[in-house]
Design a protein around this motif. Structure first.
Motif, short mmCIF file in Angstrom:
data_model
loop_
_atom_site.label_atom_id
_atom_site.label_comp_id
_atom_site.label_asym_id
_atom_site.label_seq_id
_atom_site.Cartn_x
_atom_site.Cartn_y
_atom_site.Cartn_z
N TYR A 246 0.82 -1.22 0.25
CA TYR A 246 -0.01 -0.08 -0.06
C TYR A 246 0.78 1.21 -0.04
O TYR A 246 0.61 2.27 -0.85
N ALA A 249 2.29 1.86 -3.64
CA ALA A 249 1.24 2.37 -4.41
C ALA A 249 1.12 3.88 -4.07
O ALA A 249 1.00 4.50 -5.11
N ALA A 250 1.28 4.35 -2.96
CA ALA A 250 0.93 5.79 -2.43
C ALA A 250 2.22 6.50 -2.95
O ALA A 250 1.93 7.69 -3.50
N SER A 252 4.25 5.56 -5.56
CA SER A 252 4.13 5.74 -7.03
C SER A 252 3.10 6.84 -7.50
O SER A 252 3.18 7.53 -8.44
N SER A 253 1.92 6.78 -6.56
CA SER A 253 0.84 7.85 -6.86
C SER A 253 1.28 9.50 -6.84
O SER A 253 1.01 10.25 -7.61
N ALA A 254 2.22 9.51 -5.63
CA ALA A 254 2.75 10.83 -5.57
C ALA A 254 3.84 11.36 -6.36
O ALA A 254 3.99 12.67 -6.61
N ALA A 256 3.51 10.67 -10.02
CA ALA A 256 2.92 10.30 -11.16
C ALA A 256 3.34 11.37 -12.20
O ALA A 256 3.55 12.57 -11.69
#
Length: 343
Positions: A246, A249-250, A252-254, A256
């Motif tokens: 998790y 994933a956070a 990677s989102s930050a 993007a």
């Protein structure tokens, strides 16, 4: 004698928790008792660890045979539902429970439907008439609240390709990136029973945690229940490992929007804020097919089924043949449209 039984006040029959109505129900006269209105005998009794070595059924007096982890079961002689109270007190007392909402009959029906949906399972397996046993069990879980401090350093690029005149250009921009985040995760579940397959239990998620209720022993009546084999500290390394996906994933989102990202330093500091001991409802299904017993699990609230059914070699071969045939026709059509051939 720390054995709790629930007797109907009208006819004296043993009462069990009814998943359909959410009440303590009598099979004899149909009387139903609302659990929220029942006093919990656990709060009126005190037991000393190691005090009891043998359990007796309050209805017929028979010795109740269990292993060390069982905290609720039924008498092998008269079938009365019993709760072993001394295994649910002190540090072994659950904080909350999600009651069953799927009855045994509904579980069988749902499992048979799931079997019929198996496109690659043998035809005989799909008949779903080989259920060897189906047991409702409250499985011990720890629900973790983990707080994470995350710092990330790295190098990123943005690549842009464009054309001017007769030339094509590629422009690469370089960036040094830094992200600092606080990520808090609540109700991260980990099963705490040594008997349960961890992968199987993980796949049963999610459970509807809005259905969590304050623990009371009547919820266990008529079902098996296990006490935890591992405490919250012993399972903490696995909890940290589970939450890592998790966190990744956070991160990677930050970051993007970049073409490439390479991390030069990633620091994750995880602390356990708390861990609640809860019991979650699981139907365990043992299915006998071709002289082999297969084990499946069903979420006792949502009906989700997980497990590994047998696969039919003939169906798999036919499936691949069908895919190959479609691919062959597609390639032949493309070749024909291009004026060529495909052999």
């Amino acid at each position: 004698m720390p054995v709790i039984e629930y007797k109907c006040p009208y006819c004296g029959s043993g009462m069990s928790f009814d998943a359909a109505t959410g009440t303590l129900s009598c099979p004899g006269c149909g009387n139903q008792e609302h659990i929220d209105q029942l006093p919990d005998p656990m709060k009126q009794q005190v037991f000393t660890e190691g005090e009891v070595k043998e359990y007796h059924c309050g209805s017929c007096g028979a010795v109740i045979m269990t292993d060390a982890e069982t905290s609720a079961t039924s008498c092998s002689y008269c079938g009365s539902a019993v709760v072993l109270a001394d295994r649910l007190t002190g540090a072994l007392a659950p904080a909350m429970v999600i009651p069953f909402s799927i009855s045994k009959e509904e579980a069988i029906k749902a499992f048979r439907k799931w079997c019929r949906n198996g496109l690659l399972t043998p035809r005989g397996f799909m008949n779903a008439n080989r259920i060897k046993s189906l047991t409702g069990m409250y499985v011990p879980f720890w629900l973790y609240e983990l707080h994470n401090r995350v710092e990330v350093h790295g190098h990123a690029t943005k690549v842009r390709t464009y054309t001017q005149g007769d030339y094509e250009y590629t422009e690469t921009q370089h960036y040094e990136i830094y992200r600092k985040m606080r990520l808090n995760y609540t109700k991260l579940p980990l099963d705490a029973s040594a008997k349960m397959d961890d992968e199987l239990m993980d796949k049963l998620e999610p459970f509807p945690y809005e259905q969590l209720k304050e623990f009371k022993t009547p919820y266990l009546a008529g079902y098996l229940a296990e006490k935890y084999s591992y405490n919250d500290q012993e399972l903490l390394p696995r909890a940290k490992e589970k939450v890592r996906s998790y966190i990744d994933a956070a991160i990677s989102s930050a970051v993007a929007g970049y073409t490439t990202v390479n991390y030069t330093n990633k620091q994750i500091d995880t602390t356990m804020k708390k861990a609640d001991y809860v019991l979650l409802p699981v139907w365990m299904v043992h299915y006998d097919y071709n002289k082999t017993v297969y084990t499946f699990a069903m979420n006792g609230q949502t009906g989700k089924v997980v497990g590994r059914p047998p696969l039919s070699k003939a169906k798999i071969a036919a499936w691949f043949a069908g895919i190959s045939g479609v691919s062959f026709l597609s390639l032949k059509l493309i070749a024909w449209m291009m004026g060529g051939g495909f052999w």
